[in-house]
Motif scaffolding. Structure first.
Motif, PDB file in Angstrom:
ATOM      1  N   TYR A 108       0.841  -1.183   0.000  1.00 47.42           N
ATOM      2  CA  TYR A 108       0.000   0.000   0.000  1.00 47.42           C
ATOM      3  C   TYR A 108       0.881   1.240   0.000  1.00 47.42           C
ATOM      4  O   TYR A 108       1.932   1.252   0.616  1.00 47.42           O
ATOM      5  CB  TYR A 108      -0.893   0.014   1.255  1.00 47.42           C
ATOM      6  CG  TYR A 108      -1.612  -1.292   1.461  1.00 47.42           C
ATOM      7  CD1 TYR A 108      -2.789  -1.561   0.788  1.00 47.42           C
ATOM      8  CD2 TYR A 108      -1.087  -2.268   2.304  1.00 47.42           C
ATOM      9  CE1 TYR A 108      -3.442  -2.776   0.956  1.00 47.42           C
ATOM     10  CE2 TYR A 108      -1.735  -3.480   2.483  1.00 47.42           C
ATOM     11  CZ  TYR A 108      -2.910  -3.726   1.809  1.00 47.42           C
ATOM     12  OH  TYR A 108      -3.544  -4.917   1.975  1.00 47.42           O
ATOM     13  N   ILE A 109       0.427   2.281  -0.671  1.00 46.30           N
ATOM     14  CA  ILE A 109       1.181   3.536  -0.703  1.00 46.30           C
ATOM     15  C   ILE A 109       0.282   4.665  -0.209  1.00 46.30           C
ATOM     16  O   ILE A 109      -0.836   4.834  -0.699  1.00 46.30           O
ATOM     17  CB  ILE A 109       1.693   3.868  -2.116  1.00 46.30           C
ATOM     18  CG1 ILE A 109       2.640   2.770  -2.608  1.00 46.30           C
ATOM     19  CG2 ILE A 109       2.373   5.238  -2.136  1.00 46.30           C
ATOM     20  CD1 ILE A 109       3.169   2.976  -4.018  1.00 46.30           C
ATOM     21  N   LYS A 110       0.774   5.409   0.762  1.00 44.44           N
ATOM     22  CA  LYS A 110       0.114   6.624   1.243  1.00 44.44           C
ATOM     23  C   LYS A 110       0.905   7.797   0.697  1.00 44.44           C
ATOM     24  O   LYS A 110       2.115   7.914   0.935  1.00 44.44           O
ATOM     25  CB  LYS A 110       0.108   6.642   2.781  1.00 44.44           C
ATOM     26  CG  LYS A 110      -0.207   7.972   3.416  1.00 44.44           C
ATOM     27  CD  LYS A 110      -1.628   8.380   3.263  1.00 44.44           C
ATOM     28  CE  LYS A 110      -1.859   9.659   4.063  1.00 44.44           C
ATOM     29  NZ  LYS A 110      -2.918  10.456   3.630  1.00 44.44           N
ATOM     30  N   ASN A 111       0.258   8.668  -0.087  1.00 48.13           N
ATOM     31  CA  ASN A 111       0.900   9.843  -0.673  1.00 48.13           C
ATOM     32  C   ASN A 111       0.608  11.076   0.168  1.00 48.13           C
ATOM     33  O   ASN A 111      -0.508  11.241   0.671  1.00 48.13           O
ATOM     34  CB  ASN A 111       0.393  10.068  -2.099  1.00 48.13           C
ATOM     35  CG  ASN A 111       0.826   8.964  -3.031  1.00 48.13           C
ATOM     36  OD1 ASN A 111       2.001   8.746  -3.226  1.00 48.13           O
ATOM     37  ND2 ASN A 111      -0.137   8.256  -3.595  1.00 48.13           N
ATOM     38  N   TYR A 112       1.603  11.939   0.303  1.00 48.83           N
ATOM     39  CA  TYR A 112       1.458  13.193   1.036  1.00 48.83           C
ATOM     40  C   TYR A 112       1.577  14.343   0.057  1.00 48.83           C
ATOM     41  O   TYR A 112       2.388  14.299  -0.872  1.00 48.83           O
ATOM     42  CB  TYR A 112       2.529  13.303   2.136  1.00 48.83           C
ATOM     43  CG  TYR A 112       2.312  12.304   3.236  1.00 48.83           C
ATOM     44  CD1 TYR A 112       1.614  12.658   4.386  1.00 48.83           C
ATOM     45  CD2 TYR A 112       2.764  10.994   3.113  1.00 48.83           C
ATOM     46  CE1 TYR A 112       1.394  11.730   5.389  1.00 48.83           C
ATOM     47  CE2 TYR A 112       2.533  10.067   4.118  1.00 48.83           C
ATOM     48  CZ  TYR A 112       1.848  10.443   5.243  1.00 48.83           C
ATOM     49  OH  TYR A 112       1.622   9.520   6.234  1.00 48.83           O
ATOM     50  N   GLY A 169       5.901  19.300  -1.219  1.00 47.92           N
ATOM     51  CA  GLY A 169       6.749  19.593  -2.363  1.00 47.92           C
ATOM     52  C   GLY A 169       7.616  18.440  -2.815  1.00 47.92           C
ATOM     53  O   GLY A 169       8.088  18.408  -3.948  1.00 47.92           O
ATOM     54  N   LEU A 170       7.825  17.471  -1.939  1.00 51.16           N
ATOM     55  CA  LEU A 170       8.677  16.325  -2.259  1.00 51.16           C
ATOM     56  C   LEU A 170       7.885  15.109  -2.734  1.00 51.16           C
ATOM     57  O   LEU A 170       8.462  14.105  -3.112  1.00 51.16           O
ATOM     58  CB  LEU A 170       9.488  15.919  -1.020  1.00 51.16           C
ATOM     59  CG  LEU A 170      10.461  16.952  -0.492  1.00 51.16           C
ATOM     60  CD1 LEU A 170      11.017  16.508   0.849  1.00 51.16           C
ATOM     61  CD2 LEU A 170      11.569  17.188  -1.479  1.00 51.16           C
ATOM     62  N   HIS A 171       6.559  15.191  -2.668  1.00 52.84           N
ATOM     63  CA  HIS A 171       5.704  14.048  -3.002  1.00 52.84           C
ATOM     64  C   HIS A 171       6.068  12.826  -2.142  1.00 52.84           C
ATOM     65  O   HIS A 171       6.311  11.742  -2.651  1.00 52.84           O
ATOM     66  CB  HIS A 171       5.762  13.716  -4.493  1.00 52.84           C
ATOM     67  CG  HIS A 171       5.335  14.855  -5.346  1.00 52.84           C
ATOM     68  ND1 HIS A 171       6.209  15.586  -6.093  1.00 52.84           N
ATOM     69  CD2 HIS A 171       4.111  15.411  -5.532  1.00 52.84           C
ATOM     70  CE1 HIS A 171       5.569  16.542  -6.725  1.00 52.84           C
ATOM     71  NE2 HIS A 171       4.301  16.462  -6.395  1.00 52.84           N
ATOM     72  N   THR A 172       6.102  13.050  -0.853  1.00 57.73           N
ATOM     73  CA  THR A 172       6.434  12.003   0.105  1.00 57.73           C
ATOM     74  C   THR A 172       5.460  10.837  -0.020  1.00 57.73           C
ATOM     75  O   THR A 172       4.257  11.041  -0.200  1.00 57.73           O
ATOM     76  CB  THR A 172       6.395  12.565   1.537  1.00 57.73           C
ATOM     77  OG1 THR A 172       7.367  13.605   1.644  1.00 57.73           O
ATOM     78  CG2 THR A 172       6.673  11.495   2.573  1.00 57.73           C
ATOM     79  N   LYS A 173       6.011   9.634   0.097  1.00 57.86           N
ATOM     80  CA  LYS A 173       5.217   8.416   0.058  1.00 57.86           C
ATOM     81  C   LYS A 173       5.659   7.517   1.207  1.00 57.86           C
ATOM     82  O   LYS A 173       6.852   7.417   1.481  1.00 57.86           O
ATOM     83  CB  LYS A 173       5.458   7.633  -1.232  1.00 57.86           C
ATOM     84  CG  LYS A 173       5.062   8.312  -2.493  1.00 57.86           C
ATOM     85  CD  LYS A 173       5.537   7.495  -3.698  1.00 57.86           C
ATOM     86  CE  LYS A 173       5.354   8.209  -4.993  1.00 57.86           C
ATOM     87  NZ  LYS A 173       5.979   9.514  -5.077  1.00 57.86           N
ATOM     88  N   VAL A 174       4.714   6.869   1.835  1.00 61.72           N
ATOM     89  CA  VAL A 174       5.017   5.798   2.771  1.00 61.72           C
ATOM     90  C   VAL A 174       4.427   4.531   2.173  1.00 61.72           C
ATOM     91  O   VAL A 174       3.231   4.448   1.897  1.00 61.72           O
ATOM     92  CB  VAL A 174       4.436   6.052   4.177  1.00 61.72           C
ATOM     93  CG1 VAL A 174       4.666   4.843   5.076  1.00 61.72           C
ATOM     94  CG2 VAL A 174       5.065   7.297   4.800  1.00 61.72           C
ATOM     95  N   ILE A 175       5.290   3.553   1.950  1.00 61.08           N
ATOM     96  CA  ILE A 175       4.890   2.273   1.379  1.00 61.08           C
ATOM     97  C   ILE A 175       4.791   1.277   2.531  1.00 61.08           C
ATOM     98  O   ILE A 175       5.748   1.108   3.286  1.00 61.08           O
ATOM     99  CB  ILE A 175       5.922   1.794   0.342  1.00 61.08           C
ATOM    100  CG1 ILE A 175       6.089   2.850  -0.749  1.00 61.08           C
ATOM    101  CG2 ILE A 175       5.514   0.439  -0.236  1.00 61.08           C
ATOM    102  CD1 ILE A 175       7.355   2.677  -1.578  1.00 61.08           C
ATOM    103  N   ALA A 176       3.643   0.648   2.678  1.00 63.13           N
ATOM    104  CA  ALA A 176       3.419  -0.358   3.724  1.00 63.13           C
ATOM    105  C   ALA A 176       3.400  -1.733   3.063  1.00 63.13           C
ATOM    106  O   ALA A 176       2.571  -1.991   2.193  1.00 63.13           O
ATOM    107  CB  ALA A 176       2.107  -0.096   4.449  1.00 63.13           C
ATOM    108  N   ILE A 177       4.326  -2.584   3.475  1.00 64.29           N
ATOM    109  CA  ILE A 177       4.457  -3.928   2.911  1.00 64.29           C
ATOM    110  C   ILE A 177       3.976  -4.931   3.957  1.00 64.29           C
ATOM    111  O   ILE A 177       4.621  -5.086   5.001  1.00 64.29           O
ATOM    112  CB  ILE A 177       5.923  -4.223   2.546  1.00 64.29           C
ATOM    113  CG1 ILE A 177       6.493  -3.127   1.645  1.00 64.29           C
ATOM    114  CG2 ILE A 177       6.045  -5.604   1.910  1.00 64.29           C
ATOM    115  CD1 ILE A 177       8.007  -3.141   1.570  1.00 64.29           C
ATOM    116  N   PRO A 178       2.860  -5.616   3.707  1.00 64.90           N
ATOM    117  CA  PRO A 178       2.396  -6.611   4.691  1.00 64.90           C
ATOM    118  C   PRO A 178       3.333  -7.814   4.745  1.00 64.90           C
ATOM    119  O   PRO A 178       3.765  -8.324   3.710  1.00 64.90           O
ATOM    120  CB  PRO A 178       1.024  -7.029   4.169  1.00 64.90           C
ATOM    121  CG  PRO A 178       0.785  -6.303   2.912  1.00 64.90           C
ATOM    122  CD  PRO A 178       1.989  -5.507   2.569  1.00 64.90           C
TER     123      PRO A 178
END
Length: 159
Positions: A5-9, A12-21
């Motif tokens: 899953y990817i959560k986008n913020y 200006g940097l287009h931060t992403k947190v990728i959650a790997i189950p």
């Protein structure tokens, strides 16, 4: 591999947190942005992390570890073998009540959160208010108490 899953913020940097189950109830997290630099958090398994890092052509700079349970550190040897220049920040590096580090646009507070385990720490990214809290806090509750007390865990989260 399970779907990640990817959560986008919207920064200006287009931060992403990728959650790997992984396993039946855990996640490994990767924080990245337009720079393609990445932070890996709590790799209980290494192979899924390495696969995603390679497929997304990311540059893993930091390996952040919240505590010493196997489901959070089991994949560390695989990640370090695959990316030998990665810098590790973990519970053994956290000597004071609060630590801080900065890399480029990322500012993290690193603070002790005993209760689940005495060596437990959390990482808080200031700009986007992203908290990597291991097993001390969940969406609907807190982690199990192994060596501390509920009061100690509660006080840890007041920081």
């Amino acid at each position: 591999m399970k779907q990640y899953y990817i959560k986008n913020y919207q920064d200006g940097l287009h931060t992403k947190v990728i959650a790997i189950p992984i396993f039946t109830d855990n996640y490994v997290y990767i924080l990245t942005d337009d720079s393609k630099n990445a932070f890996i958090v709590d790799p209980g398994l290494g192979q899924p992390v390495c696969d995603i890092i390679k497929s997304m052509e990311l540059n893993p700079l930091y390996l952040l570890i919240t505590h010493s349970h196997h489901d959070h550190i089991g994949g560390v040897p695989d990640v370090v073998a695959e990316f030998p220049n990665i810098k590790k920040v973990d519970f053994s590096n956290c000597r004071q009540e609060t630590n801080y580090f900065k890399l480029a646009e990322r500012e993290f507070d690193v603070f002790k959160t005993p209760g689940h385990l005495n060596d437990h720490i959390c990482f808080f990214e200031r700009k986007q208010k992203i908290l990597f809290c291991g097993d001390v806090l969940f969406r609907f509750g807190c982690g199990r108490i192994f060596v501390g007390s509920y009061e100690e865990l509660y006080n840890s989260m007041k920081i």
